[in-house]
Enzyme design. Structure first.
Site, mmCIF file in Angstrom:
data_model
loop_
_atom_site.group_PDB
_atom_site.id
_atom_site.type_symbol
_atom_site.label_atom_id
_atom_site.label_comp_id
_atom_site.label_asym_id
_atom_site.label_seq_id
_atom_site.Cartn_x
_atom_site.Cartn_y
_atom_site.Cartn_z
ATOM 1 N N HIS A 176 0.843 -1.198 0.000
ATOM 2 C CA HIS A 176 0.000 0.000 0.000
ATOM 3 C C HIS A 176 0.880 1.251 0.000
ATOM 4 C CE1 HIS A 176 -3.255 -2.773 1.756
ATOM 5 N NE2 HIS A 176 -3.560 -2.503 0.500
ATOM 6 N N ARG A 178 0.852 4.356 0.787
ATOM 7 C CA ARG A 178 1.045 5.351 1.846
ATOM 8 C C ARG A 178 1.724 4.798 3.093
ATOM 9 N NH1 ARG A 178 -5.270 6.664 3.057
ATOM 10 N NH2 ARG A 178 -5.992 4.662 3.834
ATOM 11 N N GLU A 179 1.983 3.497 3.119
ATOM 12 C CA GLU A 179 2.569 2.866 4.305
ATOM 13 C C GLU A 179 4.096 2.901 4.213
ATOM 14 O OE1 GLU A 179 0.565 -0.964 4.383
ATOM 15 O OE2 GLU A 179 -1.406 -0.007 4.414
ATOM 16 N N ARG A 234 -3.253 4.838 -1.796
ATOM 17 C CA ARG A 234 -3.117 3.474 -1.276
ATOM 18 C C ARG A 234 -2.932 2.432 -2.378
ATOM 19 N NH1 ARG A 234 -5.459 -0.060 2.813
ATOM 20 N NH2 ARG A 234 -6.556 -1.822 1.875
ATOM 21 N N ARG A 252 -6.159 -6.997 -2.133
ATOM 22 C CA ARG A 252 -7.475 -7.616 -2.304
ATOM 23 C C ARG A 252 -7.522 -8.305 -3.657
ATOM 24 N NH1 ARG A 252 -7.332 -5.584 2.043
ATOM 25 N NH2 ARG A 252 -8.975 -4.620 3.287
ATOM 26 N N HIS A 304 3.178 -4.413 6.366
ATOM 27 C CA HIS A 304 2.239 -3.304 6.186
ATOM 28 C C HIS A 304 2.348 -2.357 7.387
ATOM 29 C CE1 HIS A 304 -0.424 -4.968 2.873
ATOM 30 N NE2 HIS A 304 0.275 -6.045 3.197
ATOM 31 N N SER A 305 1.511 -1.310 7.374
ATOM 32 C CA SER A 305 1.327 -0.501 8.574
ATOM 33 C C SER A 305 -0.105 0.038 8.506
ATOM 34 C CB SER A 305 2.333 0.656 8.626
ATOM 35 O OG SER A 305 1.968 1.728 7.794
ATOM 36 N N TYR A 306 -0.710 0.497 9.579
ATOM 37 C CA TYR A 306 -0.181 0.558 10.929
ATOM 38 C C TYR A 306 -1.117 -0.221 11.831
ATOM 39 C CZ TYR A 306 -3.932 4.041 11.631
ATOM 40 O OH TYR A 306 -5.167 4.658 11.692
ATOM 41 N N GLU A 378 1.756 -5.632 10.772
ATOM 42 C CA GLU A 378 1.295 -4.244 10.703
ATOM 43 C C GLU A 378 2.191 -3.494 11.677
ATOM 44 O OE1 GLU A 378 -1.030 -2.852 8.833
ATOM 45 O OE2 GLU A 378 -2.258 -4.510 8.088
#
Length: 417
Positions: A176, A178-179, A234, A252, A304-306, A378
């Site tokens: 993603h 923005r992570e 994202r 997904r 990933h985050s968060y 995460e």
């Protein structure tokens, strides 16, 4: 109250441009107590543009769940009034998103060069993949496993001492866009392997006995877009048929109960599952590589985050995986290792019951391919900064996460199958 919602909605259609400025935008945390309050969140999301940070879609909101979302500056006061008026428990996590965005670059290492303690743009990361391989030829090699929608090469680093029939662990970052802490960890991990090989006994054993495949950024186009146009992006950047909305949620887009739940069929949604499983060049390249190396890949880690979570299958069903007890005990021990450094608390468990059900994720897909050690991290934090974790937290985040990853890798080495 409904009049207020309609009023908010009417102005929401106004221009949404960037290189986006986030001045005055707020991030709220609400905890709806019952179905009625969940409905208030739902109606809010259908009337104005709401960017859900946690969970990642309004459809996943349930009573008693902590919900973090971002709203446009010109809507924030009305949203706050609505929450007050309807008695929904809330607090403002980020009062001015632009100020928080400016503050994320708080590392002392302000340089155009690559740094492990700051966020690096894609150009810098791409050059770094070449450099790290060139500087450590007996330990690191670089290959290209595919290209993105916009034609960027997807670089994969392979770490390990060469040896016969070695098993491998696959790790990816940057699903993603923005992570940003996620790609930072993949880079840190590579740094640690080359710097501690021959010094740290665990790392030396791991690299002598296993190979590590590291994909530093999966969603490169999205990452570039988050750097240049919209920090909160994202998805991927592929064009979708019949509309102007771009991108698919790569997590997904895998063939694991694809698009059955926790994903959207609407191309404008942040959890859009794509037109078909592996419709995205990026997810297909990743899946193709793993399919080609199924005989050797014994663990899959995706970063990933968060939220500070360590998740394992399943996310697409409440059913437990066949080796649930084993995965749960690994996650327990890995979380304990992680906490040993800075006391950072992680929650662990199967995705569906620990956070929320979602289909089409890479971890479930890998597990169903027969990779029985499949985990999603995460990373920090739990919402104080969310996706815009300050650079000053890169080092501690990576140091503690490394302990958990080394624990899992060592366990896999001792339980090869």
């Amino acid at each position: 109250m409904w009049a207020l919602l309609v009023l908010i909605g009417a102005a929401a259609v106004s221009a949404h441009l960037q290189d986006l400025a986030f001045d005055g935008q707020k991030v709220f945390r609400v905890t709806p107590q019952n179905a009625e309050q969940v409905e208030i969140i739902n109606s809010l999301a259908s009337n104005i543009q709401v960017d859900f940070w946690q969970p990642d879609s309004v459809t996943l909101v349930r009573p008693k769940m902590q919900v973090d979302f971002r709203v446009e500056a010109d809507k924030s006061f009305e949203v706050e009034d609505l929450l007050k008026e309807s008695g929904v428990e809330y607090r403002v996590l980020i009062d001015n998103l632009q100020a928080a965005l400016d503050a994320q670059f708080d590392s002392k290492a302000r340089t155009t060069r690559h740094s492990y303690e700051k966020y690096n743009n894609w150009e810098t990361i791409a050059a770094w993949t070449a450099d790290i391989a060139a500087q450590n030829p007996d330990l690191v090699s670089r290959s290209v496993i595919g290209e993105t929608y916009e034609g960027r090469p997807m670089y994969l680093l392979k770490m390990g001492k060469s040896g016969p029939n070695k098993k491998a662990i696959f790790m990816d970052c940057g699903f993603h866009a923005r992570e940003w802490i996620s790609p930072a960890f993949c880079q840190w991990f590579v740094k640690e392997t080359v710097e501690t090989y021959g010094k740290d006994t665990v790392m030396t054993t791991l690299l002598n006995s296993l190979d590590f495949y590291v994909l530093p950024v999966v969603n490169i186009d999205g990452y570039v877009y988050a750097w240049t146009k919209d920090r909160m992006w994202r998805k991927t950047r592929s064009k979708n048929a019949g509309g102007t909305c771009r991108g698919t949620d790569p997590n997904r887009n895998f063939n694991a109960a694809w698009c059955t739940l926790g994903a959207s069929k609407n191309p404008c949604d942040s959890t859009y599952c794509g037109s078909a499983p592996e419709s995205e060049k990026e997810t297909k390249a990743l899946a193709d590589f793993i399919r080609e190396h199924l005989s050797t890949v014994k663990a899959y880690l995706t970063i990933h985050s968060y939220s500070q979570l360590l998740l394992f299958p399943y996310s697409y069903t409440q059913e437990l995986p066949s080796n649930y007890e084993e995965l749960n005990s690994i996650a327990h021990a890995a979380s304990k290792q992680l906490a040993s450094l800075y006391n950072t608390k992680y929650t662990y468990g199967p995705g569906a019951t620990t956070i929320y059900p979602a289909a089409g994720g890479s971890d479930d897909w890998a597990y169903d391919q027969g990779i029985k050690y499949s985990f999603t991290f995460e990373l920090r934090d739990t919402g104080r900064y969310g996706f815009i974790l300050p650079e000053s937290q890169i080092k501690p985040t990576c140091e503690e996460t490394l302990l958990a990853v080394k624990y899992i890798a060592n366990y896999v080495l001792e339980h090869l199958y």
